[in-house]
Structure formats: structure tokens, C-alpha cells
Design an enzyme around this catalytic site. Sequence first.
Site, short mmCIF file in Angstrom:
data_model
loop_
_atom_site.label_atom_id
_atom_site.label_comp_id
_atom_site.label_asym_id
_atom_site.label_seq_id
_atom_site.Cartn_x
_atom_site.Cartn_y
_atom_site.Cartn_z
N LYS A 204 -21.33 -13.53 -13.92
CA LYS A 204 -21.49 -13.23 -13.21
C LYS A 204 -20.68 -12.99 -12.36
CE LYS A 204 -25.75 -15.40 -12.32
NZ LYS A 204 -26.51 -16.97 -11.21
N ARG A 243 -25.93 -22.72 -17.63
CA ARG A 243 -26.97 -22.12 -18.18
C ARG A 243 -26.09 -20.65 -18.32
NH1 ARG A 243 -28.59 -17.27 -16.63
NH2 ARG A 243 -31.09 -16.36 -17.67
#
Length: 267
Positions: A204, A243
Site C-alpha cells: 500500500k 493479506r
Amino acid sequence: MGVVNVTPDSFSDGGRYATTAAAVEHGRRLWAAGADCVDVGGESTRPGAGRVDPERELARVLPVVAALVADGVAVSVDTTRARVAARAVEAGAVLVNDVSGGRADPDMGAVVAGTGAAWVLTHARGDSRDMYAAAAYDDVVGEVAAELLARVDDALAAGVDAARLVVDPGLGFAKLPAHNWTLLAHLDRLVGLGFPVLVGASRKRFLVGALPPGSDEHPPERRDAATLATTVLAARAGAWGVRVHDVGPSADAVRVVAALGPQAGAP
Ligand SMILES: Nc1nc2ncc(COP(=O)(O)O)nc2c(=O)[nH]1
């Protein structure tokens, strides 16, 4: 949890696995690399992403779910749509990964309650078109915790068994970088809520802040080392799962932390 985005536009691997064959092959690779679950998504959730037609989302995810289930892979479906979740669970998915935490589709609770699937309730505010508008917190950990518990209450009211719920702080969803770092620093407080915690930091944008100044924001793989560090943090805090796109290193890191034995603070 290994990530298979069957989409042409996901920020982290957009387009590489947009075909069924490529997505299935990638899911098999992630399973072989040590994933406990492979997360199949057919609609990008990146900020600003438009909605994908439900039929197109179904057409993207169902064949991949079915093929991976046939291989004996534990599959989760990354969707906010009850109809997609229902069809994916029918095809053998064992977990519904809902980044809206059940807010996007009023039927999701009933669908999950009617199946044996687990349900990841991810914290977010607004939706992909306006999520940063709501990224204002006085106490981000306390507010995310309280809002996740409200999602849990709604799930329980819909008849979902508490034992099938997982919560997720939703890093990057209606959160500025500082909010993400604060949540990572206090994952133990979310673990303390008493539900399994899933953490999705992988590749991210906020992780660019951990790279050398002036680092190029691309390619997203450049953030895999920083992602690995977040996996260790999550494991040490007692999280249920992470994840990630690059499964192998994180699977090794989780085993390293497990080899340390019970740690202070982890349940
Ligand atoms: N539970 C959960 N699911 C998610 N799905 C997609 C993305 C967006 O990342 P991607 O585009 O790389 O899939 N992040 C999360 C997350 O943080 N938690």
C-alpha cells in the site's frame, strides 16, 4: 492470505491476472508458496475506482474460485456484493472478504448467515469514491475499534455466528498514512477486541513513507520488504492473518514469530 486480483486496474498488480487462466495459475503459485487462503477479487477497491458491473465481477471471480477450490485451495472472495459472495460460497469459497464491513450491501449479513462461510469485516468509511473525505479521527485506534464493533453487532443481528467473524482495520480505507501507522503500532488493541484480526498492508502507498527519501512510488513490488516488516508486527501482535501479494516471505516470517513461542501481549 494471498491476493489474486482478477482486475485490469488494481494498484498493486493491475492487469497481470485479469484472465481466468492467469489468475488461477497465480492462485496456485500463492498456495504452493504457503498461503493458508487465496483471496480472489474481481473489483478494484483502490480509492477513486468506479464500480464494476455485478455480472462482470461474477464472470471474473467465479471461474477462478471454482478452479482453485477444485485444486483443494482454501479460497476467499473479496467482494462487497451479497450476490457475488453467495455465488462464490456456492462454488466453494470459505470466507467472504468484505472491505465495506457489510455496509455496501444490506443483504450480505443474511447471505453469510445462511452459509457456513467466515466473514471479514473491514473498517472503512464512505466508499472508494469519497473515502478520504471521512479520514479524520481524534483517536483512530479507538474509533476504528468502536466502528468495527458496530459492524460486528450488525453481523450478529443478521444471524451470523460470532465464531465466523474476522475484523480488519482497513489500512488505507478512509485513512491517511499517519492513521495507518498508528493502527499498525496498536494492533494489540484490535486483537484485544476478541475477534481474529486480519491486516492488509501489502504494497500500500503509505509504505512508501518507509522507503528511502525520493524512492520511486513504483513498482509496487518495491514495497514488499516493508510489507514483510508489517507481517512481523502483525504476527507479534497476535493477528489472525495478513493479506499479502508476495506470500512466501510473509509465510516464513509468520513461522519465525511462531518459533519464538508465546509472547507477552499476544493471546
Ligand atoms: N480484508 C481486506 N481486504 C482488502 N482487499 C483489498 C485491499 C486493497 O488492496 P489490493 O488492491 O492490493 O487488493 N485491501 C484490503 C485490506 O486491507 N483488507
